[in-house]
Scaffold this motif. Sequence first.
Motif, PDB file in Angstrom:
ATOM      1  N   LYS A 119       0.937  -1.224   0.092  1.00  0.00           N
ATOM      2  CA  LYS A 119       0.064   0.081   0.075  1.00  0.00           C
ATOM      3  C   LYS A 119       0.958   1.443  -0.006  1.00  0.00           C
ATOM      4  O   LYS A 119       1.568   1.245   0.945  1.00  0.00           O
ATOM      5  CB  LYS A 119      -1.130  -0.143   1.275  1.00  0.00           C
ATOM      6  CG  LYS A 119      -1.946  -1.053   1.423  1.00  0.00           C
ATOM      7  CD  LYS A 119      -2.894  -0.806   2.233  1.00  0.00           C
ATOM      8  CE  LYS A 119      -3.917   0.306   1.915  1.00  0.00           C
ATOM      9  NZ  LYS A 119      -4.961   0.449   3.129  1.00  0.00           N
ATOM     10  N   ALA A 120       0.779   2.079  -0.881  1.00  0.00           N
ATOM     11  CA  ALA A 120       1.587   3.074  -1.329  1.00  0.00           C
ATOM     12  C   ALA A 120       0.733   4.203  -1.320  1.00  0.00           C
ATOM     13  O   ALA A 120      -0.388   4.692  -1.753  1.00  0.00           O
ATOM     14  CB  ALA A 120       2.320   3.318  -2.374  1.00  0.00           C
ATOM     15  N   LEU A 121       1.275   5.571  -0.529  1.00  0.00           N
ATOM     16  CA  LEU A 121       0.657   6.815  -0.385  1.00  0.00           C
ATOM     17  C   LEU A 121       1.303   7.501  -1.183  1.00  0.00           C
ATOM     18  O   LEU A 121       2.519   7.911  -1.067  1.00  0.00           O
ATOM     19  CB  LEU A 121       0.455   7.197   1.125  1.00  0.00           C
ATOM     20  CG  LEU A 121      -0.014   8.642   1.241  1.00  0.00           C
ATOM     21  CD1 LEU A 121      -1.577   8.649   0.854  1.00  0.00           C
ATOM     22  CD2 LEU A 121       0.046   9.139   2.702  1.00  0.00           C
ATOM     23  N   ILE A 122       0.799   8.404  -2.323  1.00  0.00           N
ATOM     24  CA  ILE A 122       1.363   9.244  -3.321  1.00  0.00           C
ATOM     25  C   ILE A 122       0.961  10.547  -3.226  1.00  0.00           C
ATOM     26  O   ILE A 122      -0.113  10.671  -3.470  1.00  0.00           O
ATOM     27  CB  ILE A 122       1.393   8.456  -4.594  1.00  0.00           C
ATOM     28  CG1 ILE A 122       2.212   7.202  -4.839  1.00  0.00           C
ATOM     29  CG2 ILE A 122       1.920   9.559  -5.582  1.00  0.00           C
ATOM     30  CD1 ILE A 122       2.073   6.631  -6.132  1.00  0.00           C
ATOM     31  N   PHE A 123       1.710  11.606  -3.327  1.00  0.00           N
ATOM     32  CA  PHE A 123       1.577  12.784  -3.232  1.00  0.00           C
ATOM     33  C   PHE A 123       1.834  13.475  -4.451  1.00  0.00           C
ATOM     34  O   PHE A 123       2.827  13.431  -5.149  1.00  0.00           O
ATOM     35  CB  PHE A 123       2.308  13.722  -2.400  1.00  0.00           C
ATOM     36  CG  PHE A 123       1.997  13.718  -0.762  1.00  0.00           C
ATOM     37  CD1 PHE A 123       1.688  14.886  -0.085  1.00  0.00           C
ATOM     38  CD2 PHE A 123       2.331  12.497  -0.046  1.00  0.00           C
ATOM     39  CE1 PHE A 123       1.304  14.804   1.004  1.00  0.00           C
ATOM     40  CE2 PHE A 123       1.802  12.218   1.219  1.00  0.00           C
ATOM     41  CZ  PHE A 123       1.425  13.547   1.833  1.00  0.00           C
ATOM     42  N   ALA A 124       0.652  13.902  -5.110  1.00  0.00           N
ATOM     43  CA  ALA A 124       0.764  14.248  -6.694  1.00  0.00           C
ATOM     44  C   ALA A 124       0.001  15.653  -7.048  1.00  0.00           C
ATOM     45  O   ALA A 124      -1.441  15.256  -7.267  1.00  0.00           O
ATOM     46  CB  ALA A 124       0.415  13.109  -7.539  1.00  0.00           C
ATOM     47  N   HIS A 125       0.423  16.702  -6.667  1.00  0.00           N
ATOM     48  CA  HIS A 125      -0.198  17.813  -6.999  1.00  0.00           C
ATOM     49  C   HIS A 125      -0.895  18.052  -8.454  1.00  0.00           C
ATOM     50  O   HIS A 125      -2.088  18.077  -8.733  1.00  0.00           O
ATOM     51  CB  HIS A 125       0.693  19.100  -6.869  1.00  0.00           C
ATOM     52  CG  HIS A 125      -0.062  20.515  -6.946  1.00  0.00           C
ATOM     53  ND1 HIS A 125      -0.120  21.206  -8.251  1.00  0.00           N
ATOM     54  CD2 HIS A 125      -0.645  21.197  -6.225  1.00  0.00           C
ATOM     55  CE1 HIS A 125      -0.865  22.137  -8.060  1.00  0.00           C
ATOM     56  NE2 HIS A 125      -1.044  22.539  -6.816  1.00  0.00           N
TER      57      HIS A 125
END
Length: 442
Positions: A17-23
């Motif tokens: 499970k990956a949490l990705i920040f992508a504006h």
Amino acid sequence: MGRGTKKSVKKKVKKLKALIFAHEICPFSGSECSVGWNTITSIAKYHNITVIHAETNQSYSISYKKNIKKYLEDFGTIENVEFISVSQPKINMFFSKINTFSNNYGIGFPFIYQLIYRLWQKKCYKVAKKLLKKNKFNIVHQLTSVHIINPGFAHKLKLPFVWGPTGGLIKLNQLFIKGLDFKTRFRETVRNIYIDFVRLFSINLRLAIKRAKLMYLFSNEDLQVVRPLTSANLKLQIDTGTVTNSLNRNLEPKKEITAIWVGSISPRKCPKILLKSLLKIDFDNLKFTLIFVYSGTLTKEIQLLLEILMQKINVDIKNNIGNKEVQNLMASSSFLIHTSFREAASAVILEAISNGLPIICHDVSGMALAVDNKSGIKIPLISYNSSIRLFSDAIIKLSKNKELLKEMHYASFERSNELTWKKKGKLIAIDYIKLNEKYSSK
């Protein structure tokens, strides 16, 4: 080997499970929006992804949330991906209006742009902390915006921190700066000073680099700067990717050469280098057409250069056209000329490679990684005048050597297959697994 690797990703461990920040993330836009969308959907073939993204762009002209919703309604859900939109803080509306006064195409005033992004990242960090109370994540990944100067706050979460592709610490050399107009010289000099200042004194940047466990950097120059500052695993990787095209075009050399240039009318893209390079060439009886595709507004100097050039060769000018038309123009062109002096890698270059076009570009930044010596001619970034001369030499070399042009066409298709979004997603997915194995055992 590729199939074996794919099996190992699925067999070796369960999905992470990956949490990705992508504006920036949008299925219908290019540039960094394309980086966010294609990277995440490619990784999602192997892992479960939760994406924290901006609800809109900074100017509020594009709703990422609505575009993602439309895509899912039209094409169906994307397996293993959850999208969480975070609106811009209210104060960003004020800063966004200030940015409309800038004539800097794209981002407006750089300081204001970075301030808006930083305030949004602060809001996202609070959202992420709440998510962590309800969910167990294995990895946190800071994806877009790709510029390294403003790392956000994902590194503060107590998870193995992945960052990139990122970069942007390259400083333009003074010899090249001297050839630019006064306004651009001033801007690039200030930028060089700012990069040094942030690199030396930004606590948040140094903490993010130090805390990173894995960093993807899109240039050798960035790698050299970052290496002494971290114990992270550092890898070179361009930000963009290619869409695999079958070799379906006739690569036999044509009597008429067609070169294409695609870019905004901004100093960094250096359209004047293109036009001045072509004006230096004696085409003799060579039939040569330039397709000049631009966005923004032509300056008086560029208009004059185009008018003079039209007396020598055919020039087809296209303004603010859609991506589909750009792709069609590339498919009928002989090669791409890309005169920018700084790019992460440039979606335009990757699109051209996907169409089997040889590339003429500067040997710097992500361009140096995207284009190999078989698929293009890379010009050393020495000085403004030397670039004009060397671009001229490269253009005439490709135009008059049909056998070399044909070889580079094939090499460009081969390069396209090496740089696909699919392969990029698989490599990142495997890196996630290795990183999780390393740090879950501690």
